[in-house]
Design an enzyme around this catalytic site. Sequence first.
Site, PDB file in Angstrom:
ATOM      1  N   HIS A  17       1.051  -1.147   0.124  1.00 59.13           N
ATOM      2  CA  HIS A  17       0.167  -0.062  -0.241  1.00 59.13           C
ATOM      3  C   HIS A  17       0.885   1.149  -0.024  1.00 59.13           C
ATOM      4  O   HIS A  17       0.728   2.270  -0.853  1.00 59.13           O
ATOM      5  CB  HIS A  17      -0.860   0.109   1.424  1.00 59.13           C
ATOM      6  CG  HIS A  17      -2.108  -1.005   1.520  1.00 59.13           C
ATOM      7  ND1 HIS A  17      -2.036  -1.872   2.642  1.00 59.13           N
ATOM      8  CD2 HIS A  17      -2.934  -1.379   0.440  1.00 59.13           C
ATOM      9  CE1 HIS A  17      -2.902  -2.647   2.380  1.00 59.13           C
ATOM     10  NE2 HIS A  17      -3.663  -2.403   1.059  1.00 59.13           N
ATOM     11  N   SER A 128      -2.819  -7.649   3.078  1.00 58.74           N
ATOM     12  CA  SER A 128      -3.210  -7.582   4.543  1.00 58.74           C
ATOM     13  C   SER A 128      -3.434  -8.873   5.035  1.00 58.74           C
ATOM     14  O   SER A 128      -3.074  -9.130   6.316  1.00 58.74           O
ATOM     15  CB  SER A 128      -4.288  -6.522   4.983  1.00 58.74           C
ATOM     16  OG  SER A 128      -3.786  -5.449   4.471  1.00 58.74           O
TER      17      SER A 128
HETATM   18  P1  ADP Z   1      -9.872  -3.505  -0.261  1.00 62.72           P
HETATM   19  O1  ADP Z   1     -10.641  -4.359   0.727  1.00 62.72           O
HETATM   20  O2  ADP Z   1     -10.732  -2.395  -0.871  1.00 62.72           O
HETATM   21  O3  ADP Z   1      -9.284  -4.395  -1.632  1.00 62.72           O
HETATM   22  P2  ADP Z   1      -7.248  -3.402   0.674  1.00 62.72           P
HETATM   23  O4  ADP Z   1      -6.775  -2.545   1.981  1.00 62.72           O
HETATM   24  O5  ADP Z   1      -6.980  -4.741   0.673  1.00 62.72           O
HETATM   25  O6  ADP Z   1      -8.657  -2.849   0.350  1.00 62.72           O
HETATM   26  O7  ADP Z   1      -6.544  -2.845  -0.699  1.00 62.72           O
HETATM   27  C1  ADP Z   1      -6.527  -1.385  -1.075  1.00 62.72           C
HETATM   28  C2  ADP Z   1      -6.102  -1.136  -2.322  1.00 62.72           C
HETATM   29  O8  ADP Z   1      -4.631  -1.488  -2.430  1.00 62.72           O
HETATM   30  C3  ADP Z   1      -6.588  -2.132  -3.479  1.00 62.72           C
HETATM   31  O9  ADP Z   1      -6.600  -1.429  -4.631  1.00 62.72           O
HETATM   32  C4  ADP Z   1      -5.640  -3.202  -3.539  1.00 62.72           C
HETATM   33  O10 ADP Z   1      -5.781  -3.872  -4.794  1.00 62.72           O
HETATM   34  C5  ADP Z   1      -4.410  -2.540  -3.298  1.00 62.72           C
HETATM   35  N1  ADP Z   1      -3.300  -3.362  -2.627  1.00 62.72           N
HETATM   36  C6  ADP Z   1      -3.467  -4.288  -1.799  1.00 62.72           C
HETATM   37  N2  ADP Z   1      -2.197  -4.775  -1.501  1.00 62.72           N
HETATM   38  C7  ADP Z   1      -1.431  -4.439  -2.497  1.00 62.72           C
HETATM   39  C8  ADP Z   1       0.106  -4.591  -2.923  1.00 62.72           C
HETATM   40  N3  ADP Z   1       0.669  -5.533  -2.171  1.00 62.72           N
HETATM   41  N4  ADP Z   1       0.603  -3.746  -4.088  1.00 62.72           N
HETATM   42  C9  ADP Z   1      -0.187  -3.154  -4.523  1.00 62.72           C
HETATM   43  N5  ADP Z   1      -1.495  -2.718  -4.233  1.00 62.72           N
HETATM   44  C10 ADP Z   1      -2.046  -3.497  -3.245  1.00 62.72           C
END
Ligand code: ADP
Length: 161
Positions: A17, A128
């Site tokens: 993130h 996560s």
């Molecule tokens: P959600 O529940 O909306 O998917 P997340 O907190 O899991 O929320 O993720 C928020 C955003 O960050 C999403 O667009 C997800 O694809 C992106 N994301 C999560 N992990 C990574 C990562 N390792 N690299 C790039 N983007 C990520």
Amino acid sequence: MKLAVYPGSFDPVTNGHVDIIERAAQLFDHVIVAVSKNSGKKPLFTLEERVKILNNVLVQYKNVSVDSFEGLTVKYASIKNAQAIIRGLRAISDFENEFQMALTNKKLEPNVETVFMMSRAKWSFLSSSVVKEVASLGGCIEEFVPGLVEKRLKEKFSNQK
Ligand code: ADP
């Protein structure tokens, strides 16, 4: 001013993130990291904890702020007058859902664009949920999350024992 919203659960924020936020902050004048209340999933960290952690971790990025919201992301983006919603794309598995969501959002709010940023290869396996699972089993997560998140995860799981 070019404003983007980066929505997510951030339960908790990972280095994947942070990498997207850092890169988005170079493309936009301002980025709002928007933590969703996400009534569907049972989060490990409360909304307040997630916002507090993000504020700490992102303190050095002067054009990034942290907020929380409930309801439709695209409505929130529109109220904030954001031109774009940022989403991070990892493996192919993210694509179908994200494509569907982006097209739906475009119908609901034609003025808000969804901008996809490819995950850095290094973080493309990182989520996560994986971090929480490894931490809950006592594994080392130092490489995957900011120091504060590692500390908070250790506290959470030691309290649960
Ligand atoms: P959600 O529940 O909306 O998917 P997340 O907190 O899991 O929320 O993720 C928020 C955003 O960050 C999403 O667009 C997800 O694809 C992106 N994301 C999560 N992990 C990574 C990562 N390792 N690299 C790039 N983007 C990520």
